[in-house]
Design a protein around this motif. Sequence first.
Motif, PDB file in Angstrom:
ATOM      1  N   ASN A   1       2.390  13.660  25.393  1.00 45.18           N
ATOM      2  CA  ASN A   1       1.420  12.583  25.522  1.00 45.18           C
ATOM      3  C   ASN A   1       2.094  11.237  25.293  1.00 45.18           C
ATOM      4  O   ASN A   1       1.524  10.314  24.699  1.00 45.18           O
TER       5      ASN A   1
ATOM      6  N   LEU B   1      -4.376  16.938  27.288  1.00 47.44           N
ATOM      7  CA  LEU B   1      -4.892  15.811  26.518  1.00 47.44           C
ATOM      8  C   LEU B   1      -4.312  14.528  27.103  1.00 47.44           C
ATOM      9  O   LEU B   1      -3.116  14.305  27.045  1.00 47.44           O
TER      10      LEU B   1
ATOM     11  N   SER C   1      -5.760   8.351  26.401  1.00 51.87           N
ATOM     12  CA  SER C   1      -6.904   7.844  25.646  1.00 51.87           C
ATOM     13  C   SER C   1      -7.562   8.955  24.846  1.00 51.87           C
ATOM     14  O   SER C   1      -8.072   8.720  23.738  1.00 51.87           O
ATOM     15  N   ASP C   2      -7.558  10.190  25.376  1.00 50.99           N
ATOM     16  CA  ASP C   2      -8.127  11.323  24.644  1.00 50.99           C
ATOM     17  C   ASP C   2      -7.346  11.568  23.349  1.00 50.99           C
ATOM     18  O   ASP C   2      -7.927  11.826  22.295  1.00 50.99           O
ATOM     19  N   TYR C   3      -6.015  11.507  23.454  1.00 51.56           N
ATOM     20  CA  TYR C   3      -5.186  11.673  22.255  1.00 51.56           C
ATOM     21  C   TYR C   3      -5.505  10.593  21.231  1.00 51.56           C
ATOM     22  O   TYR C   3      -5.665  10.886  20.043  1.00 51.56           O
TER      23      TYR C   3
ATOM     24  N   LEU D   1      -8.890  11.312  19.586  1.00 53.50           N
ATOM     25  CA  LEU D   1      -8.855  12.472  18.699  1.00 53.50           C
ATOM     26  C   LEU D   1      -8.055  12.169  17.440  1.00 53.50           C
ATOM     27  O   LEU D   1      -8.437  12.576  16.333  1.00 53.50           O
TER      28      LEU D   1
ATOM     29  N   CYS E   1     -14.831   9.843  27.204  1.00 55.19           N
ATOM     30  CA  CYS E   1     -13.656  10.370  26.512  1.00 55.19           C
ATOM     31  C   CYS E   1     -14.049  11.499  25.562  1.00 55.19           C
ATOM     32  O   CYS E   1     -13.384  12.545  25.502  1.00 55.19           O
ATOM     33  N   VAL E   2     -15.133  11.309  24.815  1.00 59.35           N
ATOM     34  CA  VAL E   2     -15.638  12.347  23.918  1.00 59.35           C
ATOM     35  C   VAL E   2     -16.020  13.593  24.708  1.00 59.35           C
ATOM     36  O   VAL E   2     -15.735  14.729  24.297  1.00 59.35           O
TER      37      VAL E   2
ATOM     38  N   ARG F   1     -14.724  14.667  27.490  1.00 57.97           N
ATOM     39  CA  ARG F   1     -13.497  15.390  27.863  1.00 57.97           C
ATOM     40  C   ARG F   1     -12.936  16.164  26.680  1.00 57.97           C
ATOM     41  O   ARG F   1     -12.484  17.308  26.828  1.00 57.97           O
ATOM     42  N   LEU F   2     -12.945  15.553  25.498  1.00 57.58           N
ATOM     43  CA  LEU F   2     -12.443  16.246  24.312  1.00 57.58           C
ATOM     44  C   LEU F   2     -13.281  17.475  24.003  1.00 57.58           C
ATOM     45  O   LEU F   2     -12.746  18.521  23.616  1.00 57.58           O
TER      46      LEU F   2
END
Length: 247
Positions: free
Chosen positions: A86, A168, A171-173, A176, A211-212, A214-215
Amino acid sequence: MSRSAAPRPPVSTEGASILIVDDDPEIGALLAEYLGQAGLRADAAGDGSAMWQALAARHFDAVVLDLMLPGDDGLTLCRQLRDRSNLPVIMLTARGRATDRIVGLETGADDYIAKPFDPRELLARLRAVLRRTGINADPLPARLRFAGFTLDTRMRQLTDAQGSPLPLGGSDYSLLLLLARHPDQVLDRDHLAEQVYGRDRLPGDRAIDVCVSRLRQVLETDSRTPQLIRTVRHRGYTLAGPVQRDG
């Protein structure tokens, strides 16, 4: 910033190492010189093969990746980078259309700049990405473990209980990581947008909610009834349960 937003310790970007991937050697050399004068360390590579050789030879904190490259283009290389790590990526391209920017971001890029651009803008965006991803942040543990998952902050990689890597995006990383550093604490959407995207959240802006979502597709057994990343109505989100810090 609301009272529910956890303060983030200041992060220094001084000395961060940047890899510039552009097939124009003059652009690569000029950008490397400019970033060096600004206190960053920068190397240049002319194509995907040279990029992989550079990444294998030394550590980099971010990649500035041109979209139009000989051989594998920037989108292909960005996808391959996301499969392996990432590492923060800023896409650099002559294409300025909104659809191109969206494709680049959906591929996993952390930011997108259209040519021609002011080097000062690139520097500002690089620093913002580095701050968001926690470069040189001393309090950041090497690994965060929760609900059978492990978030490796050095490799910027999420793995499941069997050690298998999970997809991941950049932005997802960042989201999280922020949630995992403050478990059982409600973080409001405005604060999350500021930390993850480096900008104020506008009315109707649903980037954090997407984003949430996707997580949850990655972390939850049933994303329709989330148990790990919980919504606190009219406030924001929280990561439920204990988080173990290693390193």
